[in-house]
Write a protein that holds these residues in place. Structure first.
Motif, PDB file in Angstrom:
ATOM      1  N   PRO A  33     -13.915  -4.872   1.849  1.00  0.00           N
ATOM      2  CA  PRO A  33     -12.658  -4.547   2.117  1.00  0.00           C
ATOM      3  C   PRO A  33     -12.372  -2.966   2.119  1.00  0.00           C
ATOM      4  O   PRO A  33     -12.941  -2.283   1.097  1.00  0.00           O
ATOM      5  N   ASP A  34     -11.475  -2.583   2.871  1.00  0.00           N
ATOM      6  CA  ASP A  34     -10.646  -1.235   2.829  1.00  0.00           C
ATOM      7  C   ASP A  34      -9.381  -1.742   2.398  1.00  0.00           C
ATOM      8  O   ASP A  34      -8.686  -2.429   2.970  1.00  0.00           O
ATOM      9  N   CYS A  35      -8.973  -1.270   1.079  1.00  0.00           N
ATOM     10  CA  CYS A  35      -7.394  -1.757   0.511  1.00  0.00           C
ATOM     11  C   CYS A  35      -6.677  -0.580   0.615  1.00  0.00           C
ATOM     12  O   CYS A  35      -5.709  -0.758  -0.361  1.00  0.00           O
ATOM     13  N   THR A  36      -6.666   0.218   1.392  1.00  0.00           N
ATOM     14  CA  THR A  36      -5.979   1.446   1.425  1.00  0.00           C
ATOM     15  C   THR A  36      -4.704   1.256   1.797  1.00  0.00           C
ATOM     16  O   THR A  36      -3.368   1.840   0.874  1.00  0.00           O
ATOM     17  N   ARG A  37      -4.447   0.262   2.499  1.00  0.00           N
ATOM     18  CA  ARG A  37      -2.949  -0.065   2.948  1.00  0.00           C
ATOM     19  C   ARG A  37      -2.131  -0.743   1.661  1.00  0.00           C
ATOM     20  O   ARG A  37      -1.110  -0.360   1.321  1.00  0.00           O
ATOM     21  N   ALA A  38      -2.937  -1.628   1.007  1.00  0.00           N
ATOM     22  CA  ALA A  38      -2.482  -2.332  -0.263  1.00  0.00           C
ATOM     23  C   ALA A  38      -2.224  -1.273  -1.565  1.00  0.00           C
ATOM     24  O   ALA A  38      -1.028  -1.095  -2.229  1.00  0.00           O
ATOM     25  N   HIS A  39      -2.877  -0.462  -1.491  1.00  0.00           N
ATOM     26  CA  HIS A  39      -2.858   0.782  -2.382  1.00  0.00           C
ATOM     27  C   HIS A  39      -1.667   1.723  -2.195  1.00  0.00           C
ATOM     28  O   HIS A  39      -0.746   2.003  -3.102  1.00  0.00           O
ATOM     29  N   ASP A  40      -1.528   1.976  -0.878  1.00  0.00           N
ATOM     30  CA  ASP A  40      -0.571   2.661  -0.400  1.00  0.00           C
ATOM     31  C   ASP A  40       0.912   2.069  -0.784  1.00  0.00           C
ATOM     32  O   ASP A  40       1.916   2.773  -1.184  1.00  0.00           O
ATOM     33  N   ARG A  41       1.079   0.966  -0.448  1.00  0.00           N
ATOM     34  CA  ARG A  41       2.102   0.120  -0.556  1.00  0.00           C
ATOM     35  C   ARG A  41       2.499  -0.388  -1.830  1.00  0.00           C
ATOM     36  O   ARG A  41       3.881  -0.341  -2.168  1.00  0.00           O
ATOM     37  N   ALA A  42       1.485  -0.878  -2.574  1.00  0.00           N
ATOM     38  CA  ALA A  42       1.857  -1.474  -3.869  1.00  0.00           C
ATOM     39  C   ALA A  42       1.196  -0.739  -5.000  1.00  0.00           C
ATOM     40  O   ALA A  42       0.977  -1.685  -6.235  1.00  0.00           O
ATOM     41  N   GLY A  43       0.239   0.279  -4.949  1.00  0.00           N
ATOM     42  CA  GLY A  43      -0.254   0.650  -5.935  1.00  0.00           C
ATOM     43  C   GLY A  43      -1.628  -0.036  -6.476  1.00  0.00           C
ATOM     44  O   GLY A  43      -2.210   0.039  -7.423  1.00  0.00           O
ATOM     45  N   PHE A  44      -2.109  -1.185  -5.508  1.00  0.00           N
ATOM     46  CA  PHE A  44      -3.355  -1.829  -5.625  1.00  0.00           C
ATOM     47  C   PHE A  44      -4.337  -0.861  -5.926  1.00  0.00           C
ATOM     48  O   PHE A  44      -4.846  -0.287  -5.329  1.00  0.00           O
ATOM     49  N   HIS A  45      -5.190  -1.348  -7.121  1.00  0.00           N
ATOM     50  CA  HIS A  45      -6.262  -0.488  -7.725  1.00  0.00           C
ATOM     51  C   HIS A  45      -7.166  -1.374  -8.612  1.00  0.00           C
ATOM     52  O   HIS A  45      -6.733  -1.377  -9.739  1.00  0.00           O
ATOM     53  N   PRO A  46      -8.232  -2.071  -8.285  1.00  0.00           N
ATOM     54  CA  PRO A  46      -8.842  -2.946  -9.074  1.00  0.00           C
ATOM     55  C   PRO A  46      -9.586  -2.298 -10.122  1.00  0.00           C
ATOM     56  O   PRO A  46     -10.136  -1.131 -10.030  1.00  0.00           O
ATOM     57  N   THR A  47      -9.528  -2.440 -11.455  1.00  0.00           N
ATOM     58  CA  THR A  47      -9.860  -1.888 -12.673  1.00  0.00           C
ATOM     59  C   THR A  47     -10.785  -2.592 -13.316  1.00  0.00           C
ATOM     60  O   THR A  47     -11.834  -1.915 -13.967  1.00  0.00           O
ATOM     61  N   ARG A  48     -11.311  -4.044 -13.104  1.00  0.00           N
ATOM     62  CA  ARG A  48     -12.425  -4.513 -13.580  1.00  0.00           C
ATOM     63  C   ARG A  48     -13.618  -4.657 -12.859  1.00  0.00           C
ATOM     64  O   ARG A  48     -13.693  -5.112 -11.898  1.00  0.00           O
ATOM     65  N   SER A  49     -14.596  -4.296 -13.641  1.00  0.00           N
ATOM     66  CA  SER A  49     -15.913  -4.618 -12.627  1.00  0.00           C
ATOM     67  C   SER A  49     -16.410  -5.694 -12.723  1.00  0.00           C
ATOM     68  O   SER A  49     -15.818  -6.890 -13.084  1.00  0.00           O
ATOM     69  N   LEU A  50     -17.676  -5.759 -11.905  1.00  0.00           N
ATOM     70  CA  LEU A  50     -18.018  -7.057 -11.700  1.00  0.00           C
ATOM     71  C   LEU A  50     -18.833  -7.584 -12.984  1.00  0.00           C
ATOM     72  O   LEU A  50     -18.793  -8.987 -13.144  1.00  0.00           O
ATOM     73  N   ASP A  51     -19.326  -6.734 -13.853  1.00  0.00           N
ATOM     74  CA  ASP A  51     -19.891  -7.236 -15.173  1.00  0.00           C
ATOM     75  C   ASP A  51     -18.806  -7.746 -15.858  1.00  0.00           C
ATOM     76  O   ASP A  51     -18.916  -8.695 -16.583  1.00  0.00           O
ATOM     77  N   GLU A  52     -17.679  -7.157 -16.056  1.00  0.00           N
ATOM     78  CA  GLU A  52     -16.482  -7.754 -16.667  1.00  0.00           C
ATOM     79  C   GLU A  52     -15.941  -9.153 -16.216  1.00  0.00           C
ATOM     80  O   GLU A  52     -15.572  -9.870 -16.903  1.00  0.00           O
ATOM     81  N   ILE A  53     -16.253  -9.250 -14.912  1.00  0.00           N
ATOM     82  CA  ILE A  53     -15.419 -10.571 -14.139  1.00  0.00           C
ATOM     83  C   ILE A  53     -16.707 -11.500 -14.542  1.00  0.00           C
ATOM     84  O   ILE A  53     -16.169 -12.577 -15.196  1.00  0.00           O
ATOM     85  N   ILE A  54     -17.980 -11.303 -14.708  1.00  0.00           N
ATOM     86  CA  ILE A  54     -18.806 -12.440 -14.886  1.00  0.00           C
ATOM     87  C   ILE A  54     -18.773 -12.662 -16.484  1.00  0.00           C
ATOM     88  O   ILE A  54     -18.714 -13.783 -16.998  1.00  0.00           O
ATOM     89  N   ALA A  55     -18.538 -11.487 -17.562  1.00  0.00           N
ATOM     90  CA  ALA A  55     -18.284 -11.872 -18.767  1.00  0.00           C
ATOM     91  C   ALA A  55     -17.098 -12.641 -19.084  1.00  0.00           C
ATOM     92  O   ALA A  55     -17.253 -13.514 -20.084  1.00  0.00           O
ATOM     93  N   ALA A  56     -15.976 -12.630 -18.229  1.00  0.00           N
ATOM     94  CA  ALA A  56     -14.976 -13.375 -18.545  1.00  0.00           C
ATOM     95  C   ALA A  56     -15.031 -14.917 -18.077  1.00  0.00           C
ATOM     96  O   ALA A  56     -14.522 -15.590 -18.843  1.00  0.00           O
ATOM     97  N   VAL A  57     -15.688 -15.217 -17.009  1.00  0.00           N
ATOM     98  CA  VAL A  57     -16.168 -16.465 -16.729  1.00  0.00           C
ATOM     99  C   VAL A  57     -17.087 -17.099 -17.600  1.00  0.00           C
ATOM    100  O   VAL A  57     -16.989 -18.236 -18.255  1.00  0.00           O
ATOM    101  N   VAL A  58     -17.956 -16.258 -18.014  1.00  0.00           N
ATOM    102  CA  VAL A  58     -18.861 -16.939 -19.324  1.00  0.00           C
ATOM    103  C   VAL A  58     -18.088 -17.277 -20.543  1.00  0.00           C
ATOM    104  O   VAL A  58     -18.581 -18.291 -20.995  1.00  0.00           O
ATOM    105  N   ALA A  59     -17.208 -16.362 -20.861  1.00  0.00           N
ATOM    106  CA  ALA A  59     -16.457 -16.679 -22.042  1.00  0.00           C
ATOM    107  C   ALA A  59     -15.650 -18.080 -22.060  1.00  0.00           C
ATOM    108  O   ALA A  59     -15.565 -18.493 -22.857  1.00  0.00           O
ATOM    109  N   GLU A  60     -15.194 -18.038 -20.854  1.00  0.00           N
ATOM    110  CA  GLU A  60     -14.141 -19.147 -20.725  1.00  0.00           C
ATOM    111  C   GLU A  60     -15.233 -20.368 -20.629  1.00  0.00           C
ATOM    112  O   GLU A  60     -14.421 -21.502 -21.244  1.00  0.00           O
ATOM    113  N   ARG A  61     -16.184 -20.334 -19.887  1.00  0.00           N
ATOM    114  CA  ARG A  61     -16.900 -21.675 -19.884  1.00  0.00           C
ATOM    115  C   ARG A  61     -17.374 -22.081 -21.232  1.00  0.00           C
ATOM    116  O   ARG A  61     -17.908 -23.317 -21.400  1.00  0.00           O
ATOM    117  N   ARG A  62     -17.512 -21.064 -22.336  1.00  0.00           N
ATOM    118  CA  ARG A  62     -17.833 -21.259 -23.515  1.00  0.00           C
ATOM    119  C   ARG A  62     -16.773 -21.744 -24.615  1.00  0.00           C
ATOM    120  O   ARG A  62     -17.064 -22.144 -25.662  1.00  0.00           O
TER     121      ARG A  62
END
Length: 331
Positions: A289-318
């Motif tokens: 995606p290009d999320c420029t429109r959402a950034h400009d309108r709503a300040g959207f800016h993802p801060t969590r990396s893929l590694d953090e996403i995987i770690a969060a899913v693993v922690a929940e499954r445990r």
């Protein structure tokens, strides 16, 4: 302020519900629990500003009851997941089309803003790096079941747009690019929770296709605040907004990341699309995606990396799942 979240017992909907309650809103969730779960809402079960109504968005009476007195609507309810779409194509099409029409009709009666959650699937086979909201859709034959979800969500978008332009209903559309995080299930085809479950069980991770196809994944907690910001902004009405993370990864590389994050000894096996989904399945090699429109309108800016996403899913499954909660049955 009172908000209605359709599909609020689902993965994204439950996180949105928690976020809205944290902002001081009252929240009504309408969900038929076909893919959602009361377990997802256990953390807010005792909250007096929360109510869960069990009912379908295709049931006009249930929608009208749930929407009474609300100030905005987040329409997340839909048939989702590749496995669901391929196994129950006609039912999925009816839910995604008729359910949206019912929600928009009832919202029009009350003149309340509606946020429609759409999907990156609407871009189909367009592999442009940095898809923008006005880029062309490239989809396969309407006789190929694989594309029925993309077609239905595209028509949902058209409905929302026309209800705004011709009938004056405040609507905003968001296109989600692989939103992931705790509570998402791999049962319907979502790849990260499916890989994590396989790795923790010591099973081979099944990579469908060649594994060279690239995807982008965005943490649900990065997405949810943008939903709230967009529905609250009249300047956003009548537009579509991409919400996702531009960090690319091949599915094969993703499998290796999950194995490393879980400390699993699992191997990786590739499964042809035809074996996984049935004959005639088509896929795309890249969707970014290009999320420029959402950034400009709503300040959207993802801060969590893929590694953090995987770690969060693993922690929940445990972590053991919480107990369920009671529901009100619509009608």
């Amino acid at each position: 302020m009172r908000s209605l979240v359709t599909g609020g017992a689902g993965f994204i909907g439950s996180h949105l519900t928690e976020h809205l309650l944290g902002l001081g809103h009252e929240v009504v969730v309408l969900d038929d629990l076909s893919t959602g779960s009361v377990h997802n809402l256990a953390a807010v079960a005792a909250e007096p500003r929360f109510r869960l109504v069990r009912g379908s968005v295709c049931d006009e009476d249930a929608v009208r009851d749930a929407m009474a007195g609300v100030h905005d609507v987040y329409h997340l309810a839909a048939a989702v997941g590749v496995f669901t779409i391929m196994a129950r194509t006609l039912d999925s099409l009816r839910t995604n089309l008729h359910g949206t029409e019912v929600v928009l009709d009832v919202a029009l009666e009350h003149q309340v803003p509606v946020l429609l959650t759409s999907t990156s699937e609407v871009y189909g086979k367009n592999t442009t790096a940095g898809l923008r909201e006005d880029d062309d859709r490239i989809v396969g034959s309407p006789l190929t079941d694989r594309w029925s979800y993309a077609e239905a969500k595209a028509l949902d978008e058209t409905l929302a747009h026309l209800y705004h332009r011709e009938l004056g209903l405040p609507t905003v559309i968001v296109r989600l690019f692989n939103t992931v995080g705790p509570r998402q299930t791999g049962r319907y085809g979502m790849v990260i929770p499916r890989f994590v479950d396989q790795a923790l069980a010591g099973l081979p991770l099944t990579v469908f296709g060649t594994g060279r196809q690239a995807r982008c994944f965005c943490h649900v907690l990065d997405v949810v605040p943008a939903l709230v910001a967009l529905v609250a902004d009249p300047g956003a009405y009548g537009q579509a907004y991409n919400l996702g993370n531009a960090e690319q990864v091949t599915i094969e590389r993703l499998a290796h990341k999950v194995i490393a994050a879980t400390g699993s000894t699992s191997g990786i096996v590739t499964v042809p699309y035809e074996q996984a989904y049935g004959p005639g399945y088509e896929d795309m090699q890249r969707r970014v995606p290009d999320c420029t429109r959402a950034h400009d309108r709503a300040g959207f800016h993802p801060t969590r990396s893929l590694d953090e996403i995987i770690a969060a899913v693993v922690a929940e499954r445990r972590t053991p799942r919480p107990v369920g909660i009671a529901t009100t049955v619509a009608g």
